[in-house]
Design an enzyme around this catalytic site. Structure first.
Site, mmCIF file in Angstrom:
data_model
loop_
_atom_site.group_PDB
_atom_site.id
_atom_site.type_symbol
_atom_site.label_atom_id
_atom_site.label_comp_id
_atom_site.label_asym_id
_atom_site.label_seq_id
_atom_site.Cartn_x
_atom_site.Cartn_y
_atom_site.Cartn_z
ATOM 1 N N CYS A 25 0.834 -1.193 0.000
ATOM 2 C CA CYS A 25 0.000 0.000 0.000
ATOM 3 C C CYS A 25 0.869 1.243 0.000
ATOM 4 C CB CYS A 25 -0.953 0.011 1.200
ATOM 5 S SG CYS A 25 -0.110 0.244 2.774
ATOM 6 N N CYS B 37 3.363 1.704 2.902
ATOM 7 C CA CYS B 37 4.616 0.953 2.741
ATOM 8 C C CYS B 37 5.579 1.738 1.859
ATOM 9 C CB CYS B 37 4.357 -0.403 2.088
ATOM 10 S SG CYS B 37 3.011 -1.360 2.762
ATOM 11 N N ASP C 183 10.469 25.077 -33.579
ATOM 12 C CA ASP C 183 11.634 25.408 -34.399
ATOM 13 C C ASP C 183 11.292 25.086 -35.851
ATOM 14 O OD1 ASP C 183 14.450 26.065 -34.826
ATOM 15 O OD2 ASP C 183 14.630 23.946 -35.360
ATOM 16 N N ASP D 176 14.919 19.856 -32.348
ATOM 17 C CA ASP D 176 15.604 18.617 -32.717
ATOM 18 C C ASP D 176 16.442 18.032 -31.593
ATOM 19 O OD1 ASP D 176 17.819 20.257 -32.576
ATOM 20 O OD2 ASP D 176 18.129 20.354 -34.746
ATOM 21 N N ASP E 295 18.815 22.986 -30.493
ATOM 22 C CA ASP E 295 17.837 23.716 -29.681
ATOM 23 C C ASP E 295 17.926 23.363 -28.199
ATOM 24 O OD1 ASP E 295 16.668 24.746 -32.082
ATOM 25 O OD2 ASP E 295 15.726 22.810 -32.363
#
Length: 798
Positions: A32, A35, A484, A685, A689
């Protein structure tokens, strides 16, 4: 003058960054959110740990740490100290192998839970049937009893049937029935229910509590009380309490919780379906040619540089470069691209893709963890283990949830004894047990991770690699998309878009292209390559250039087919006294359309213009329309001049342009948009960039060839197609919607269910909730959260 201290600090930080390592540690025993939070908090407190993320779904811990301050063995030991299991990760392991082990473990867990749930359920029904005679025995009438609506209803329904079908049961003595149920329940609790009691005891030793604590206390209280009435029934009779046994309730609670766990396990397995499909793409063996002999080898025996042979219909074993052969390859499972991709000499192939109609021989270049398939699986596993910021609220509540429920259960018992003493101690006991078994921290722990797992898997099937919950959450808030131009909106390489012969030259467009290509074959300029490529596509043989001269900054000159040829800019033609006036208007028009004109003169006279441009991808305009349908502002960012940029912008339909900027200027442009309170996604790309991608709120990279730039952004588009941007945003919005639904259900279930279990409606309408029905509600609450998340696998993205 530089600052020495600042330099030293930067060097120190760089050294620290280089020294950090990252490890995935398998963790077992977590059931759960409590835990998960406990293990994560313990890891975060270890010396040298920079970041720790524990996944309840993947059963692992991802830890970033300084190896100079701690070790993997120490981290594993710290997990074990919490009472949960941990294993040393394999020293050389690929994400594919890790996922195969995870799938096998999940299948074993599901089969074990299903078997135990079935046997516990059958035992619970047997216990309920055998308990019927005890409830109707004359000696127990008039004594205090627990008001259990479910059990009382079952008794009224089944008692006549029992008298008719199994009359001999009523001839058994009460003690005989009690002792049989005691033995049966002890076996089921020790075998099927052992997981709850062992984990609850371990949690107690470590001064914490989780879901197992609630189940162990609820069922343990019922079993201990029943054992007491079995061993010393006279004690209860003396005090006016019917010596009823609740073995059936305890066993049915165990059965229903195990059933819920089994259903949850199966549903969680379905959330990892995308990972499983990726792992199954890789064949187990490869046909390798060594010393002119063809042999089949397991993948781990393949070496770099091996020549691998692939026949039609076979999957490509690993990444490589084609040496011979020609075929089409289905890459849809990795890139989402539905059309097969043609492959021939020098083309790259990707392991796991499907060879279709031809045979290929290729050289292996990337093996094991280096292969693209392994990298994709690793990224997907990491993203599915990541935590969305919205999960933090659930984590904070989970940390205090179980102790709070224990307090509420004690308060419930006390309230019944103080406010309604006439109801008796047994009813107070029943209400407290019901509170314990109805509370469900699991639903809170699964609300966000399950949605992240399914969403990232759905994205991977569509060719979107998303770096986890945080990226999904930020992507949902995007209101501006910056694209771009080169390689993103456009193809990234120039192509011939128009050929304009001079009116009096007498050349056809094909002849003009063929003669220009004869000279450009010797040129290395990208525009020249575009001319040669277009001419080659026509299939006509190109003449050989008899002479060639490169004139830097102006163009090229030479002879072909006995003719003197010039190809270049207007300055080149003017140097040779060639007038460009006849085509000046055409050149102006082409410039307005964003084209570069290659002027051609043959034998001292103007012959024509070949217009070259970076062509727009066929899907870019449709992608812009999709982004507009999502109410997003679309901006094109480029280093090109404004004329070219506006021509592309008109063709694609973007809202605005920012032209003539260098890489640093792109970063500044993103900052300006953010300063206007825009939430910005940058699409590029992943190489040129990179600074702008890092500055944007969400960086989206576009894969190119084999270099998929997975680390460069928050989202990677495996296809060179902008429609993936709109799909990623639609996926993020759908995912966040499901996350909020899950969290609402998880919180609402506990907020409403716990007071009802405590008996808050009893004074109003006499409604009491049975512990058995409460356990059924708890078991299916987490299952419903997982099932809701699975709806994302059917989300329409295109």
């Amino acid at each position: 003058m530089s600052n020495p201290s600042a330099t030293g600090s930067a060097e120190s930080n760089a050294a620290t960054a280089v020294a950090l390592e990252r490890v995935n540690i398998p963790v077992t025993g977590m059931t759960c959110a409590a835990c998960q939070v406990f293990v994560q908090r313990t890891l975060a407190q270890q010396a040298g740990v920079q970041d720790a993320t524990v996944s309840l779904m993947l059963h692992n811990a991802t830890v970033t740490f300084d190896p100079r301050a701690t070790s993997i063995a120490a981290l594993v030991e710290s997990i074990r100290s919490t009472g949960y299991g941990a294993e040393m990760p394999a020293p050389v392991d690929s994400a594919l192998a890790a996922q195969e082990r995870s799938d096998a473990e999940q299948q074993r867990e599901y089969r074990d839970l299903r078997r135990k749930a079935w046997i516990s359920g059958i035992a619970g029904v047997v216990a309920m049937v055998l308990s019927m005679p005890l409830m109707s025995m004359p000696g127990a009438r008039g004594l205090e009893r627990m008001r259990d609506p479910f059990m009382n209803w079952s008794a009224r329904l089944l008692d006549p049937v029992m008298h008719a079908v199994f009359p001999w049961v009523y001839q058994l003595g009460a003690n005989t029935i009690r002792w049989f149920l005691f033995v049966l329940s002890a076996f089921v609790a020790a075998w099927a229910g052992r997981r709850f009691y062992v984990k609850a005891w371990s949690a107690l030793l470590h001064k914490t509590a989780d879901m197992n604590t609630l189940i162990a206390l609820g069922t343990g209280a019922a079993l201990l009380y029943s054992a007491a009435t079995t061993v010393v029934p006279g004690f209860f009779l003396v005090h006016g309490i019917a010596p009823d046994v609740y073995y059936d309730a305890a066993l049915l609670i165990i059965a229903l919780v195990l059933t819920g766990n089994a259903l949850e396990s199966r549903a969680k397995g379905r959330t990892a379906q995308a990972l499983r499909r990726l792992v199954q793409l890789q064949p187990k063996t490869a046909r390798v040619k060594r010393d002119s002999i063809e042999i089949d080898l397991p993948l781990d025996a393949i070496q770099h540089g091996d020549i691998i042979l692939v026949r039609p219909g076979e999957r490509i074993p690993t990444d490589g470069v084609v040496l011979s052969g020609k075929s089409s390859v289905d890459e849809s499972m990795l890139t989402g691209e539905s059309m097969p991709v043609e492959k021939s000499t020098q083309d790259r192939v990707i392991g796991g893709t499907l060879n279709q109609r031809g045979s290929l021989a290729y050289r292996a270049t990337a093996l094991g963890a280096e292969s693209m398939l392994a990298q994709i699986v690793r990224l997907l596993r990491d993203s599915q283990a990541s935590r969305a910021p919205v999960q933090r609220l659930a984590d904070r509540i989970s940390a205090i949830f179980v102790p709070s429920v224990l307090v509420i259960a004690i308060a419930t018992f006390a309230a019944w004894r103080l406010v309604a003493p006439a109801a008796g101690i047994m009813q107070a006991f029943a209400a407290a047990v019901t509170v314990l078994v109805i509370a469900c921290p699991c639903a809170m722990g699964l609300a966000v991770p399950t949605a992240v797992m399914v969403a990232t898997g759905r994205g991977a099937a569509f060719g979107l690699l998303i770096k986890g919950g945080e990226a999904l959450e930020r992507l949902e808030k995007i209101d501006t998309v910056v694209l771009d131009k080169t390689g993103t909106i456009t193809a990234g390489r120039p192509g011939v878009v128009e050929i304009v012969p001079a009116p009096a030259a007498g050349f056809t467009p094909d002849n003009l292209l063929r003669i220009a290509a004869a000279l450009e074959r010797s040129s290395e300029h990208p525009l020249g390559e575009a001319v040669v490529r277009r001419a080659s596509q026509s299939g006509a043989a190109l003449p050989q250039a008899e002479s060639f001269e490169s004139l830097p900054g102006r163009g090229i000159a030479g002879t072909a087919e006995g003719r003197a040829v010039l190809v270049g800019n207007p300055a080149l033609l003017r140097d040779y006294a060639v007038s460009i006036d006849p085509l000046a208007q055409d050149a102006e028009r082409l410039a307005q359309e964003g084209c570069t004109s290659l002027w051609i003169a043959i034998d001292g006279a103007l012959a024509g213009i070949i217009a070259v441009a970076d062509t727009v991808k066929p899907t870019s305009r449709e992608a812009t329309r999709q982004l507009h349908r999502e109410n997003l502002r679309v901006i094109m960012l480029t280093g090109d001049n404004e004329h070219t940029a506006r021509a592309i912008a008109r063709e694609v339909g973007v809202d605005d342009i920012i032209a003539g900027v260098l890489p640093q200027g792109k970063v500044d442009a993103i900052r300006r948009l953010q300063s206007d309170h825009r939430v910005v996604a940058m699409v590029g790309d992943g190489v040129n960039d990179a600074p702008a991608l890092a500055q944007a709120d969400v960086g989206i990279t576009m894969a190119t060839g084999a270099d998929i730039a997975m680390e460069a952004g928050d989202v990677t588009l495996m296809r060179s197609d902008l429609t993936g941007v709109a799909a990623a945003i639609a996926l993020s919005r759908g995912t966040m919607r499901v996350m909020r639904q899950n969290l609402f259900w998880a919180f609402a279930y506990n907020i409403i269910g716990i007071p009802i279990a405590a008996g808050i409606l009893y004074p109003v309408c006499g409604l009491l909730l049975s512990p058995v029905l409460a356990s059924a509600a708890m078991a299916f609450s987490s299952f419903s959260v997982v099932t809701n998340s699975l709806r994302l696998s059917r989300l329409k993205l295109a």
